[in-house]
Design a protein around this motif. Structure first.
Motif, short mmCIF file in Angstrom:
data_model
loop_
_atom_site.label_atom_id
_atom_site.label_comp_id
_atom_site.label_asym_id
_atom_site.label_seq_id
_atom_site.Cartn_x
_atom_site.Cartn_y
_atom_site.Cartn_z
N ALA A 19 2.29 4.87 -0.86
CA ALA A 19 1.54 6.11 -0.97
C ALA A 19 1.13 6.40 -2.41
N ASP A 37 -0.33 4.15 4.66
CA ASP A 37 0.56 3.65 3.62
C ASP A 37 1.59 2.70 4.21
N ARG A 68 0.85 -1.20 0.00
CA ARG A 68 0.00 0.00 0.00
C ARG A 68 0.89 1.24 0.00
N ASP A 123 -3.39 1.95 -1.82
CA ASP A 123 -3.46 3.04 -0.85
C ASP A 123 -4.77 3.80 -1.01
#
Length: 412
Positions: A34, A85, A32, A39
């Motif tokens: 950013a 994130d 995930r 994300d």
């Protein structure tokens, strides 16, 4: 309030388990990063949970997500949270646990309908893991970003921050509008997994962080000459990889001579060019991550590492250059918040451990804006940034209850 407050742990547990599947790949690690699609999916899910709880949802110019209660735009707030994130191949608790505990605490304060002097808000910060060099969301809120820094920010693959945000329908020019005035905040609190073995080794459920390490992160390039691996004599080579190997071997000496007991340095990423088995490496590019709790020692280490690189390059006929990807100053946590955490823990029958943080966190950025404190819960085996990352549920529940009672004491 005579008895300590308690979170709805079943609800918190369900949130943790649901979020742990967003961005998970076949190797069980989370991806995930950013502004990635995963994300974005996590962000949308989190926004839905805020709305379901009947809290005020606000997204600022840096894409930080806020869940607000008792908010009227005038009274200051107590803020808590972390980040959604992850690094590539991550575990499910780093950052995410602090966000979800923050949401649960704000939900619980709303449900209990307690009289609060200040607003409370849970936040999910953008890009804490530094895909684009720093702790973007908290740096934006605390006013530590410039238009130039935003324009030049790129990840290790060369993708710009501006492009990544634009691809998600966000406007990078809005980042500077996320800045908060100091008078808008009373305090900041972050709950986080320790990411180390100390709490588990001592059998303690809660840590009270006294200070957070600073760091500098460089991208270093050593340039030599690519040549034939079979026809070039060893004494006539300008082998950039051998330069890196020599430098890596010097790290322990440099830390011992110029650092302190908490100094650490890591080469975590290496690229070799042209990368063929029968070609002498013409250049290498690598990351250098150096951390300590004392700013003076970080400066001394930076000088020492530069001197070492220069000497190695000179001996081996190489050239070297480096780019500073990020620099974060170490900070001390607020003594008043630390004492509030201690009292909250003891009211629950828990005796916490006062300890430093060896990892960077949004707390140290927020400390430039307001009083800041941090709660740790144990990491099993000290593992983090790995699918093996785990904290026992009973420790999560204890930490969440400590956070809830701390927030109440700060806000009422």
């Amino acid at each position: 309030m005579n008895r300590p407050l308690r979170v709805n742990f079943e609800r918190l547990q369900a949130d943790v388990e649901t979020l742990s599947h967003i961005g998970r790949r076949a190797d069980y690690g989370l991806y995930r990063m950013a502004f990635s699609e995963a994300d974005q999916a996590a962000r949308e899910w989190f926004q839905g949970r805020i709305q379901e709880a009947g809290l005020d949802l606000y997204i600022d110019g840096a894409a930080n997500i806020h869940a607000r209660f008792n908010w009227n735009g005038e009274r200051p707030s107590v803020m808590t949270g972390s980040h959604l994130d992850t690094v590539p191949g991550a575990g499910h608790l780093d950052g995410a646990l602090g966000v979800l505990v923050g949401l649960e605490c704000v939900r619980r304060l709303k449900e209990l309908d307690l009289s609060l002097r200040y607003a409370v808000e849970a936040i999910a910060f953008t890009d804490e893991e530094g895909r684009f060099g720093g702790l973007l969301g908290s740096q934006a809120i605390s006013g530590q970003l410039t238009p130039e820094a935003i324009h030049h920010a790129r990840d290790l693959d060369g993708i710009s921050l501006s492009q990544a945000m634009t691809d998600q329908g966000l406007n990078p020019a809005d980042i500077l509008r996320a800045r908060r005035k100091p008078e808008s905040l009373i305090a900041f609190l972050e709950l986080h997994i320790e990411q180390g073995p100390v709490l588990e080794r001592q059998g303690i459920s809660v840590g009270v962080v006294e200070g957070i390490v600073g760091l500098f992160k460089w991208e270093v390039t050593l340039k030599g000459t690519a040549n034939h691996a079979g026809t070039t004599p060893m004494d006539m080579r300008q082998d950039s990889l051998q330069g890196l190997a020599e430098f890596a071997g010097e790290i322990a000496r440099i830390l011992e001579e110029n650092g302190g007991p908490r100094s650490v340095a890591t080469i975590g990423r290496v690229e070799v060019f042209p990368g063929a088995a029968n070609v002498i490496p013409g250049s290498v590019k690598f990351s250098l991550d150096v951390r300590d709790t004392e700013a003076t020692l970080l400066k001394e280490l930076a000088h020492a590492f530069r001197r070492a690189l220069s000497a190695i390059a000179r001996r081996r006929g190489l050239m070297f250059e480096f780019e500073v990807l990020s620099e974060i100053e170490p900070v001390k946590c607020d003594p008043g918040i630390m004492e509030t955490i201690f009292k909250a823990a003891r009211s629950l029958g828990v005796e916490p451990l006062q300890m430093p943080s060896g990892a960077a966190h949004d707390t140290q950025i927020m400390a430039a804006l307001t009083r800041a404190g941090m709660i740790f819960v144990p990491s099993q085996g000290g593992r983090s940034h790995s699918p093996a990352e785990w904290t026992p549920w009973e420790d999560i529940e204890t930490g969440a209850n400590v956070a809830l009672n701390t927030l109440y004491q700060l806000a009422h």
